[in-house]
Design a protein around this motif. Sequence first.
Motif, PDB file in Angstrom:
ATOM      1  N   GLY A   4     -10.489  -8.005  23.076  1.00  0.00           N
ATOM      2  CA  GLY A   4      -9.226  -7.755  22.398  1.00  0.00           C
ATOM      3  C   GLY A   4      -8.088  -8.245  23.266  1.00  0.00           C
ATOM      4  N   GLY A   5      -7.128  -8.988  22.682  1.00  0.00           N
ATOM      5  CA  GLY A   5      -6.013  -9.488  23.459  1.00  0.00           C
ATOM      6  C   GLY A   5      -6.014 -11.003  23.574  1.00  0.00           C
ATOM      7  N   PRO A   6      -5.047 -11.577  24.289  1.00  0.00           N
ATOM      8  CA  PRO A   6      -4.860 -13.031  24.327  1.00  0.00           C
ATOM      9  C   PRO A   6      -6.058 -13.824  24.835  1.00  0.00           C
ATOM     10  N   GLN A   7      -6.849 -13.269  25.740  1.00  0.00           N
ATOM     11  CA  GLN A   7      -7.944 -14.023  26.326  1.00  0.00           C
ATOM     12  C   GLN A   7      -9.223 -13.969  25.510  1.00  0.00           C
ATOM     13  N   THR A   8      -9.292 -13.084  24.515  1.00  0.00           N
ATOM     14  CA  THR A   8     -10.542 -12.922  23.763  1.00  0.00           C
ATOM     15  C   THR A   8     -10.298 -13.026  22.258  1.00  0.00           C
ATOM     16  N   VAL A   9      -9.810 -11.931  21.644  1.00  0.00           N
ATOM     17  CA  VAL A   9      -9.540 -11.932  20.203  1.00  0.00           C
ATOM     18  C   VAL A   9      -8.104 -11.459  19.999  1.00  0.00           C
ATOM     19  N   ARG A  10      -7.223 -12.405  19.721  1.00  0.00           N
ATOM     20  CA  ARG A  10      -5.815 -12.068  19.541  1.00  0.00           C
ATOM     21  C   ARG A  10      -5.605 -11.292  18.243  1.00  0.00           C
ATOM     22  N   GLY A  11      -4.566 -10.485  18.242  1.00  0.00           N
ATOM     23  CA  GLY A  11      -4.268  -9.662  17.069  1.00  0.00           C
ATOM     24  C   GLY A  11      -4.790  -8.246  17.189  1.00  0.00           C
ATOM     25  N   ALA A  38      -6.573 -14.853  12.941  1.00  0.00           N
ATOM     26  CA  ALA A  38      -6.019 -16.202  12.845  1.00  0.00           C
ATOM     27  C   ALA A  38      -4.513 -16.113  13.036  1.00  0.00           C
ATOM     28  N   GLY A  39      -3.930 -17.165  13.592  1.00  0.00           N
ATOM     29  CA  GLY A  39      -2.487 -17.150  13.814  1.00  0.00           C
ATOM     30  C   GLY A  39      -2.020 -18.386  14.543  1.00  0.00           C
ATOM     31  N   VAL A  40      -0.876 -18.261  15.186  1.00  0.00           N
ATOM     32  CA  VAL A  40      -0.279 -19.364  15.943  1.00  0.00           C
ATOM     33  C   VAL A  40       0.064 -18.860  17.342  1.00  0.00           C
ATOM     34  N   ALA A  41       0.065 -19.778  18.309  1.00  0.00           N
ATOM     35  CA  ALA A  41       0.373 -19.427  19.702  1.00  0.00           C
ATOM     36  C   ALA A  41       1.201 -20.530  20.326  1.00  0.00           C
ATOM     37  N   PHE A  42       2.031 -20.144  21.276  1.00  0.00           N
ATOM     38  CA  PHE A  42       2.881 -21.089  22.002  1.00  0.00           C
ATOM     39  C   PHE A  42       2.802 -20.762  23.485  1.00  0.00           C
ATOM     40  N   SER A  43       2.587 -21.793  24.296  1.00  0.00           N
ATOM     41  CA  SER A  43       2.506 -21.631  25.752  1.00  0.00           C
ATOM     42  C   SER A  43       3.522 -22.547  26.409  1.00  0.00           C
ATOM     43  N   PHE A  69      11.076 -20.149  35.686  1.00  0.00           N
ATOM     44  CA  PHE A  69      11.296 -18.911  36.432  1.00  0.00           C
ATOM     45  C   PHE A  69      10.228 -17.850  36.170  1.00  0.00           C
ATOM     46  N   LEU A  70       9.659 -17.824  34.970  1.00  0.00           N
ATOM     47  CA  LEU A  70       8.716 -16.768  34.627  1.00  0.00           C
ATOM     48  C   LEU A  70       7.267 -17.203  34.756  1.00  0.00           C
ATOM     49  N   GLY A  71       7.026 -18.450  35.153  1.00  0.00           N
ATOM     50  CA  GLY A  71       5.658 -18.917  35.213  1.00  0.00           C
ATOM     51  C   GLY A  71       5.155 -19.247  33.816  1.00  0.00           C
ATOM     52  N   LEU A  72       3.886 -18.993  33.582  1.00  0.00           N
ATOM     53  CA  LEU A  72       3.282 -19.302  32.293  1.00  0.00           C
ATOM     54  C   LEU A  72       3.635 -18.227  31.278  1.00  0.00           C
ATOM     55  N   LEU A  73       4.320 -18.644  30.215  1.00  0.00           N
ATOM     56  CA  LEU A  73       4.704 -17.742  29.129  1.00  0.00           C
ATOM     57  C   LEU A  73       3.786 -17.999  27.951  1.00  0.00           C
ATOM     58  N   ASP A  74       3.097 -16.945  27.485  1.00  0.00           N
ATOM     59  CA  ASP A  74       2.200 -17.041  26.336  1.00  0.00           C
ATOM     60  C   ASP A  74       2.715 -16.134  25.229  1.00  0.00           C
ATOM     61  N   LEU A  75       2.904 -16.727  24.047  1.00  0.00           N
ATOM     62  CA  LEU A  75       3.301 -15.983  22.862  1.00  0.00           C
ATOM     63  C   LEU A  75       2.283 -16.240  21.768  1.00  0.00           C
ATOM     64  N   SER A  76       1.902 -15.202  21.049  1.00  0.00           N
ATOM     65  CA  SER A  76       0.977 -15.397  19.935  1.00  0.00           C
ATOM     66  C   SER A  76       1.252 -14.377  18.844  1.00  0.00           C
ATOM     67  N   TYR A  77       1.036 -14.821  17.624  1.00  0.00           N
ATOM     68  CA  TYR A  77       1.101 -13.923  16.475  1.00  0.00           C
ATOM     69  C   TYR A  77      -0.190 -14.122  15.687  1.00  0.00           C
ATOM     70  N   ALA A  78      -0.943 -13.063  15.543  1.00  0.00           N
ATOM     71  CA  ALA A  78      -2.254 -13.140  14.903  1.00  0.00           C
ATOM     72  C   ALA A  78      -2.371 -12.103  13.806  1.00  0.00           C
ATOM     73  N   VAL A  79      -3.122 -12.457  12.779  1.00  0.00           N
ATOM     74  CA  VAL A  79      -3.426 -11.536  11.676  1.00  0.00           C
ATOM     75  C   VAL A  79      -4.913 -11.225  11.726  1.00  0.00           C
ATOM     76  N   PRO A  80      -5.308  -9.982  12.006  1.00  0.00           N
ATOM     77  CA  PRO A  80      -6.728  -9.624  11.957  1.00  0.00           C
ATOM     78  C   PRO A  80      -7.290  -9.864  10.564  1.00  0.00           C
ATOM     79  N   LEU A  81      -8.455 -10.501  10.497  1.00  0.00           N
ATOM     80  CA  LEU A  81      -9.025 -10.875   9.206  1.00  0.00           C
ATOM     81  C   LEU A  81     -10.049  -9.877   8.687  1.00  0.00           C
ATOM     82  N   ASN A  82     -10.679  -9.134   9.569  1.00  0.00           N
ATOM     83  CA  ASN A  82     -11.693  -8.179   9.104  1.00  0.00           C
ATOM     84  C   ASN A  82     -11.660  -6.893   9.929  1.00  0.00           C
ATOM     85  N   ALA A  83     -10.443  -6.390  10.176  1.00  0.00           N
ATOM     86  CA  ALA A  83     -10.308  -5.148  10.937  1.00  0.00           C
ATOM     87  C   ALA A  83     -10.971  -3.993  10.193  1.00  0.00           C
TER      88      ALA A  83
END
Length: 752
Positions: A632-639, A711-716, A721-735
Amino acid sequence: MALTARAHAFEPFRISEIRAEGLQRLEIGTVLTYLPLSNGDTLNDATSQQAIRSLYASGLFQDVQLERDGNALVVKLQERPAITNFKLEGNEKIGGDELKKSLKDLGLADGELFRRDLLDQVEQELRRQYYANGYYAVGIDSKVTPEPNNRVSINIKVTEGSVTKITDINIIGNHVFPTDELLKQFDLKTTNWMPFQKSDRYSKQSLSGDLEKLQSYYQDRGYLKFSVDSVQVALTPDKKSIYITINVSEGDVYKVKDRHFSGDTILNDRYLEILTSTKAGDIFSRKEATDSSDRIEAALSDIGYAFAKVTPVPEVDEEHKEVSLNYVVDPGKRAYVRHIGFTGNSGTNDETLRREMRQLEAAPFSKSAVERSRVRLTRLPFIESAEVDTKPVPGTDDLVDVNFKIKERPPGSVQFGVGYSGSQGFLITGQVTHTNFLGTGNRIDLQAENNVYSRSINLSWTDPYFTEDGISQTISMFYRKSQGVIRYSSGFNTNTIGANLTYGIPLSEFIALRAGIGVEDTSVETFPSNSSDEILKYVIDNGTQFFSWQARTGISYDSRNRTFFATRGALHALTADIALPGGDLEYYNISYRAQQYVPLFWKFTAEINGSVGYVNSYGNNDVPPWENYFAGGPQTVRGYKDGYLGPRDHPTNLFNNPYGGKLRTTAQTNVIIPLPIASDGKSTRLEAFWDVGNVFAEPNDFAINELRQSAGVAFSWFTPFLGLLDLSYAVPLNAKPGDSQNRFQISFGSGF
């Protein structure tokens, strides 16, 4: 007599005096500077013509005449007027500041001397640029107004008009392929409903390119004698529409009869046949023939023939409509590399870059070795980009110099700041990092972190060339104190101190072995009021203090073109860590990670990340809970909330927090989207994704229908100044009921 540019025969005489008439701004001394005559010289046909040419060449005069007064030479001059005011207006679509600078460099600016021919050239160039951008109704009106004291003002007024658009493209003479199919190969298009369309703007260069594509389309499908017979481009009287008519002759389909090789082939015929994809019986394809030639040239360049030329010559049998392909090989002389040089590496030692070379000096030139050397340079963390230029050595025909143009990125930083992570919340960090210590390529890293859930300090030193053979050595020490194993506490604290010694052993250009050893000492603190039943049982059975030492092994294959924001290549990594007998813990951890980049249509790229991890014990005690896998989370399953997928505490426990599991399977499929803004792809990335994965308490619990999807979109973005910035918006498909969701996720401060 008068001696002008149209001088006639006259009696030569010796000059006793030189006078100038007609000067307004200039002095006589300026005239004498450009006049190749002086007192005592003889004026004749040759010297008079030379004098006139020299004065015209100065650019100061628009009329020059030579006259004789006794033995005096009289130079009658008309100076070029000075530009008192130059104005260009109405050109909104073409030019701007860059055009104004170009005009000033040419001499069209306030204070310069006026030249009519230069003004005419500018008008023609402006008109050409407008035509190239589809503005055929453009009007350009130049007005030169005389001013007092031999000066002029110039005003160029541009009336741009509307864009001339392609109304119709018609192909006549095609019977095999429909016109619609052929027009798909063109960059030029007829006007459609798409906003901001530019493909409907005619240009001669674009049409030439499209005709070449049309010819290739036919010749790649066997129509060897296809030809474009004529092209008519018609502009309507109002100059708003263009009609293009293309007349073609398709000809017959030709097949490949056989293939053979001539010239000094160097390579044996069997190998050459492997490199060529044009086989007897196949329909002739110009593309296949050209690609085959390119492969032969590349193979020859890899063994030193840097300037090899292979030409596919079709020998046509008109009676049977067959083609014998003769690959004429001209290898040239074998080239050797005289010198390899680097520029732009102000902070990096020459030796640090040179050890990445797969092309060696004094060795035969190899195109693939040079390219691999360039890729290895770009993979260094302190190198942003590397370009290569191969040049023949002047005066020789068998030596080349290879020069790499390096662009460095800041190799080190001393930072203190605030960050945010979905698994740790807001955090305070301090870090000293240098990836190119003293220009040697060695990396030092001292990192401290403190947040409401954990605090840690890590120190590491990496020497990528611990041995000359490229074996790397990493020494690290660390201390961690944390509440549970994720941000949302699992009801216990851990205190860990340890050290690692790891070696990376290259087995080939892309394959490396990992081998090392580590020691850890971990103490666990539980809380009967809110610790889970599982952790309480583990502590009761095994105690609260644990010492272990681990063997760390693994093997990896890495062909990516960059370590971060790669666009091609693959990564496969298999690791196996085991807590060795003799310690308080006896478990092993095996993981596999795969990453693949696949080019798609246009400039889209698919990135596929998959991972499988399994941890288990081999002794009497169970797997320590802090070694469990979470998902769960950005490195595995976003949303899904960070770390919240998979098994939870015992259902009777009040908190029902994540507890992790022994098996984790995840996959992230990303489609990298080319950004419309200017970007080199090395600092920003936009992608659409589909994630799937979960954690299972035991391998036998794995079930396809339990894998969560989103499923969703992500921007890196690598921010300054902040280093690597990761943004993502995901919609769980089968929660499922009980799943904790977090659709918008952000993390920064972890990429320094």
